[in-house]
Design a protein around this motif. Structure first.
Motif: not given
Length: 564
Positions: A104-126
């Motif tokens: 879990h700690p390493f997954l948190r690092v991946l999501y915080a620093r390397f994950a793709q962001r997607v708008c929760p409202d319209c689904g557009t990639a950020i």
């Protein structure tokens, strides 16, 4: 005695009768009948002394809380020890397979620093870029053809925006303005309606110079918008310096690894492999490992990905590939909890450590035992394994048998050698292991009553029905992870205790009160003993009280007045 071996001299803990024995590197199986002193030797002497000496050397214990020494004359070659006992289960309700294994700690690092962001409202990639990254991306896009730099200034905002339109038209010309997806005709806008306004700030030639492109970007930035659009090669490329959705303008907050400890609404914007963190954690280990290994991330993520893969592979090697990463640790069986701890040990790069295992093959089928023992062989240093499984004992490098009987009849080393030699020895284990003992079956008597579970569907149970006859012994079997503990403990017992269905559609048959006898320690009070647990001590106190005329409390184990 071998150099560097672990050796015990004069062990007298519990029923051990001045035992002398040595253990070499590799796997040593400690066998014998129940009560012969196996756990006393492995846990109450070797592990206890290793733990006591480590605490004393670190000065962690106060004079009032020091661990008392084991009853042993001498132990040589003793190193720090790790124990995997039958009480390995984790009772913290917040703990999961992912947290307990260190994934879990390493997954948190991946999501915080390397994950793709997607708008929760319209689904557009950020995608968020630094200034230099944006410049390099724009140069690469314009390498093939010319393009236009467009700045979105208003996104779905009501108003006439007359002042803004006037200033933009004055500076860039009316032809550079777009309103609501089309060219602006110069007419006033409906103030009650929401509008989108974009302005073309520059037209760029193919392969522009760095200085020209940097200047064009600086002009766009001067308008105060953190997002620009580069229209080239038939598409629109969003170049953002801040976490704003180019589709609807929503701001997506920047989260830290600690923000992913719990389910927060904002974490839904972060995706790896198209999955949010909670969706990834819902996967079993066997599915999560290839998914994480196949992620296309920047080189900076290699360390975290490698640590996650190492831990997931260790879970697979000990036969826990079927567990979901978000499985609550208290719901694991004791065998699963023990193997989870072994997987953690396999990921640690430590040497010169003594590992003490207590019947780790409980609940495993033959293939799982084989895979498990392959991983035990990877542990560095002496491994002492209290064991009853003949397959596990056969895989050991050496075997130490205590006996010949239990309690006062045991506590002595009756065999020390290889498994092959044990198979020929005239000891209790030597006679038992080479052959399977069989007993004649008692006549079966039909039971008129049964407790029925209808539609069992908890965790991996697939909605089946089953009946447990009253007054008869029912055995629930299956390989580890088949759902045995879930059916008996978390469905049948939980439903009887709650007097309503838990994890099933319903109950049938008489309403019974369950009594659970499991491998949990019966207590941790050092003054307690079998007499106090069984209630025999109360009867003895009453007997002495009646014969002496004194109060029963006079004869408590915690008081000395009644000792005479």
């Amino acid at each position: 005695m071998k150099a560097g071996a672990l050796y015990v001299e004069g062990a007298a803990e519990h029923n051990l009768a001045d035992v002398d024995v040595s253990f070499g590197d590799g796997l040593t199986a400690i066998v014998g009948v129940s009560g012969s002193g196996k756990s006393s030797l492995a846990f109450d002497v070797v592990y206890h002394e290793a733990r006591r000496r480590l605490l004393d050397s670190l000065s962690l214990a106060s004079p009032w809380s020091r661990v008392p020494p084991a009853r042993v004359r001498h132990i040589g070659g003793l190193a720090p020890a790790v124990a995997l006992g039958q009480d390995s289960v984790i009772r913290n309700p917040s703990s999961t397979v992912a947290t307990a294994s260190g994934v879990h700690p390493f997954l948190r690092v991946l999501y915080a620093r390397f994950a793709q962001r997607v708008c929760p409202d319209c689904g557009t990639a950020i995608e968020i870029l630094t200034g230099e990254e944006r410049l390099a991306r724009a140069r690469a896009i314009l390498d093939g053809e010319a393009g236009e730099l467009v700045v979105p200034l208003v996104t779905r905002a009501p108003g006439s925006h007359a002042r803004l339109l006037s200033l933009l038209a004055e500076r860039f010309g009316e032809g550079a303005l777009e309103v609501d997806g089309g060219a602006w005709a110069g007419r006033p806008l409906d103030a009650a309606a929401a509008h989108d306004i974009r302005v073309r700030t520059a037209t760029l030639a193919r392969g522009p110079s760095v200085s020209a492109l940097r200047g064009a970007l600086a002009t766009a930035d001067a308008l105060g918008a953190p997002v620009v659009e580069l229209r080239a090669d038939g598409g629109v490329h969003t170049l953002a310096l801040a976490p704003l959705c180019p589709g609807c303008g929503r701001r997506v907050p920047t989260l830290r690894p600690a923000d992913f400890r719990t389910d927060r609404e904002e974490t839904a914007a972060y995706r790896l492999g198209g999955l949010t963190l909670d969706r990834l954690l819902a996967l079993p280990v066997a599915e999560a490992r290839p998914l994480v290994g196949g992620l296309d991330l920047t080189p900076g993520a290699a360390r975290a990905v490698g640590e996650i893969k190492r831990r997931l592979e260790a879970l697979e090697r000990v036969g826990l590939d079927y567990l979901a990463l978000d499985r609550s640790s208290p719901t694991l069986s004791r065998g699963e909890a023990q193997r989870l701890r072994l997987a953690v040990l396999l990921t640690n790069r430590v040497e010169n450590v003594i590992h003490v295992l207590d019947e780790p093959t409980i609940g495993l089928d033959a293939e799982q035992v084989r895979r498990f023992l392959e991983q035990v062989a990877r542990l560095r240093g002496p491994v002492l394994m209290v064991e009853h499984d003949r397959t596990a004992v056969a895989a050991a490098d050496e075997v130490v048998e205590l006996g010949p009987g239990a309690a006062r009849e045991g506590g002595r080393v009756v065999f020390h050698g290889t498994p092959a030699a044990l198979w020929r020895a005239d000891t209790a284990s030597g006679r038992l292991f080479p052959q399977r003992s069989s007993r004649p079956r008692r006549p079966q008597v039909e039971s008129a009553e049964a407790v029925g579970v209808r539609g069992a569907h908890l965790r991996n149970l697939h909605g089946f029905d089953c009946d447990f006859p009253v007054g008869r012994l029912s055995v629930v079997t299956g390989p580890s992870g088949a759902g045995k503990t879930t059916l008996v403990r978390d469905v049948l017992v939980a439903s009887l205790e709650a007097a309503e269905p838990v994890g099933c559609a319903g109950l049938a048959g008489p309403a019974l009160r369950p009594v659970v006898v499991d491998q949990s320690p019966i207590g941790r009070n050092p003054r307690s003993n079998p007499a106090t647990y069984s209630g025999l001590a109360n009867r003895i106190r009453d007997l002495f009280a009646r014969s002496s005329g004194r109060a029963p409390s006079t004869f408590s184990f915690n008081r000395s007045e009644g000792a005479c």
